[in-house]
Design a protein around this motif. Structure first.
Motif, PDB file in Angstrom:
ATOM      1  N   UNK A 159     -16.626   8.213  10.296  1.00 44.35           N
ATOM      2  CA  UNK A 159     -16.184   8.245   8.880  1.00 44.35           C
ATOM      3  C   UNK A 159     -16.324   7.123   8.281  1.00 44.35           C
ATOM      4  N   UNK A 160     -16.784   7.295   7.007  1.00 45.74           N
ATOM      5  CA  UNK A 160     -17.152   5.821   6.180  1.00 45.74           C
ATOM      6  C   UNK A 160     -15.797   5.202   5.797  1.00 45.74           C
ATOM      7  N   UNK A 214     -14.980   3.822   3.137  1.00 50.96           N
ATOM      8  CA  UNK A 214     -14.234   4.188   1.886  1.00 50.96           C
ATOM      9  C   UNK A 214     -13.520   5.495   1.967  1.00 50.96           C
ATOM     10  N   UNK A 215     -13.921   6.375   2.806  1.00 59.59           N
ATOM     11  CA  UNK A 215     -13.229   7.628   3.333  1.00 59.59           C
ATOM     12  C   UNK A 215     -12.106   7.355   3.894  1.00 59.59           C
ATOM     13  N   UNK A 216     -12.036   6.399   4.681  1.00 57.76           N
ATOM     14  CA  UNK A 216     -10.906   5.972   5.462  1.00 57.76           C
ATOM     15  C   UNK A 216      -9.864   5.298   4.599  1.00 57.76           C
ATOM     16  N   UNK A 217     -10.182   4.605   3.673  1.00 56.34           N
ATOM     17  CA  UNK A 217      -9.130   4.054   2.884  1.00 56.34           C
ATOM     18  C   UNK A 217      -8.713   5.280   1.829  1.00 56.34           C
ATOM     19  N   UNK A 218      -9.410   6.168   1.389  1.00 50.07           N
ATOM     20  CA  UNK A 218      -8.841   7.280   0.767  1.00 50.07           C
ATOM     21  C   UNK A 218      -7.934   8.191   1.376  1.00 50.07           C
ATOM     22  N   UNK A 219      -8.185   8.156   2.727  1.00 44.03           N
ATOM     23  CA  UNK A 219      -6.896   9.089   3.720  1.00 44.03           C
ATOM     24  C   UNK A 219      -5.794   8.324   3.886  1.00 44.03           C
ATOM     25  N   UNK A 257     -10.044  -1.633   5.001  1.00 44.39           N
ATOM     26  CA  UNK A 257     -11.120  -0.793   5.221  1.00 44.39           C
ATOM     27  C   UNK A 257     -12.386  -1.140   3.950  1.00 44.39           C
ATOM     28  N   UNK A 258     -11.676  -1.300   2.748  1.00 42.94           N
ATOM     29  CA  UNK A 258     -12.408  -1.773   1.608  1.00 42.94           C
ATOM     30  C   UNK A 258     -13.150  -3.154   1.728  1.00 42.94           C
ATOM     31  N   UNK A 259     -12.343  -4.001   2.335  1.00 42.35           N
ATOM     32  CA  UNK A 259     -12.857  -5.249   2.496  1.00 42.35           C
ATOM     33  C   UNK A 259     -14.143  -5.485   3.414  1.00 42.35           C
ATOM     34  N   UNK A 260     -14.257  -4.755   4.432  1.00 44.43           N
ATOM     35  CA  UNK A 260     -15.376  -4.882   5.137  1.00 44.43           C
ATOM     36  C   UNK A 260     -15.108  -5.244   6.458  1.00 44.43           C
ATOM     37  N   UNK A 290     -19.246  -2.844  18.824  1.00 41.59           N
ATOM     38  CA  UNK A 290     -19.932  -1.585  19.013  1.00 41.59           C
ATOM     39  C   UNK A 290     -19.633  -0.523  17.955  1.00 41.59           C
ATOM     40  N   UNK A 291     -18.445  -0.764  17.345  1.00 36.08           N
ATOM     41  CA  UNK A 291     -18.239   0.395  16.003  1.00 36.08           C
ATOM     42  C   UNK A 291     -18.401  -0.466  14.920  1.00 36.08           C
ATOM     43  N   UNK A 292     -18.727  -1.859  14.952  1.00 39.91           N
ATOM     44  CA  UNK A 292     -19.350  -2.347  13.644  1.00 39.91           C
ATOM     45  C   UNK A 292     -18.375  -3.463  13.146  1.00 39.91           C
TER      46      UNK A 292
END
Length: 323
Positions: A49-50, A52-57, A127-130, A197-199
């Motif tokens: 899940x990207x 930005x989508x996580x932040x929305x949720x 999440x939006x921070x990166x 591994x998940x970035x």
């Protein structure tokens, strides 16, 4: 067994040990609070899940908690996620957890909602921070959002339950944040490989760049000797927080033995995990763990002698010795 306890054990057997030996009203309150936090964790951690989508949720979940939007607006969007994952199953059953929340005494519901709301918004911001951390203050900021606030909530619940703890709340609150940061720093160390591994790399850049490493070369087996020096920096940080964590434990009144155990076990497990993680290449290649026999021994020993502050501090130092 009630469904919420089944859900609790599914997402964390270790914390279930601490929670399930508490008095009933505390057990119910902290189980519900923990499951609400795990909904936030799921929305933050779910794969594929990207950001930005996580932040929305996460923001949708936060607003659903305070009644500004319907919970169905969230659950309808995650219904097709893999519900065999226990954490996802908790998120998909958030309506059930909310119903359990409404069964708790009214005076404890608001603090639970407030802290989960604040954590969810903090996670959304990150999440939006990166997937990187600039320096140690940034790491502390992240860990405060995901773990320090949990410490605040536990202290609020303990203080609500006990007049004796209420009188020590001012002392306990800053220590409870340190306790959360301690546990999360150890989680960062033991989960480094999986996070990578998940970035995500939660190791601050200021910890590895002076060694000439990058976020990728930190995990290169060819750089293992240098990378272990970076782990030492993180371990030293974890140890500083853990020292405050054990202070939190012994500041709780000894008469509340079950509450002290609930606070002590995660700190003591973390101290031993940190000890086996120092100078351990598995931290970078896979994961370092404490065995079940050690967990059982800690539980047995502290049930027997954990009422003593002097013993508790001495036992903590023993567990914290490098294996």
């Amino acid at each position: 067994m009630l469904k919420q306890y089944e859900m609790l054990r599914g997402v964390s057997r270790t914390f279930a040990l601490s929670i399930e030996q508490l008095p009933q009203v505390l057990r119910d309150s902290i189980t519900v609070a923990y499951l609400l936090f795990r909904v936030s964790d799921c929305l933050e951690d779910v794969a594929l899940v990207p950001a930005e989508r996580k932040a929305e949720l996460l923001r949708l979940w936060a607003h659903a908690l305070i009644g500004e939007t319907s919970l169905e607006a969230l659950t309808e969007q995650i219904v097709d996620w893999d519900g065999t994952d226990p954490e996802i199953a908790v998120a998909q059953n958030a309506d059930f957890v909310i119903r359990q929340l409404r069964k708790l005494p009214a005076e404890i519901q608001n603090p639970i909602v407030k802290h989960v709301y604040d954590t969810s918004l903090g996670m959304a911001r990150w999440q939006e921070h990166g997937p990187y951390v600039e320096d140690e203050p940034a790491l502390d900021d992240y860990m405060h959002e995901v773990a320090g606030r949990v410490g605040y909530l536990l202290t609020d619940i303990f203080a609500w339950y006990s007049p004796a703890i209420r009188t020590r709340r001012a002392q306990l609150m800053p220590l409870s944040r340190e306790c959360g940061l301690a546990l999360q720093t150890v989680n960062v160390i033991r989960g480094m490989r999986k996070d990578y591994e998940r970035g995500w790399v939660f190791v601050p850049r200021t910890f590895y760049e002076p060694f000439g490493l990058t976020r990728d070369s930190l995990f290169d087996p060819a750089n293992l000797t240098i990378a272990l020096q970076v782990i030492d920096l993180l371990a030293d940080k974890a140890e500083r927080h853990l020292e405050q964590g054990i202070r939190y434990v012994v500041t709780l009144p000894w008469q509340h033995h079950s509450i002290r155990l609930a606070a002590a076990w995660p700190v003591l497990f973390a101290a031993r995990t940190l000890a086996v993680s120092r100078h351990n290449a598995n931290v970078l290649l896979s994961e370092a763990k404490v065995g079940r026999d050690q967990i059982k021994k800690i539980i047995f020993d502290t049930k027997l002698l954990g009422w003593s502050n002097q013993w508790m501090v001495s036992y903590y130092r023993h567990l914290a010795e490098v294996a």
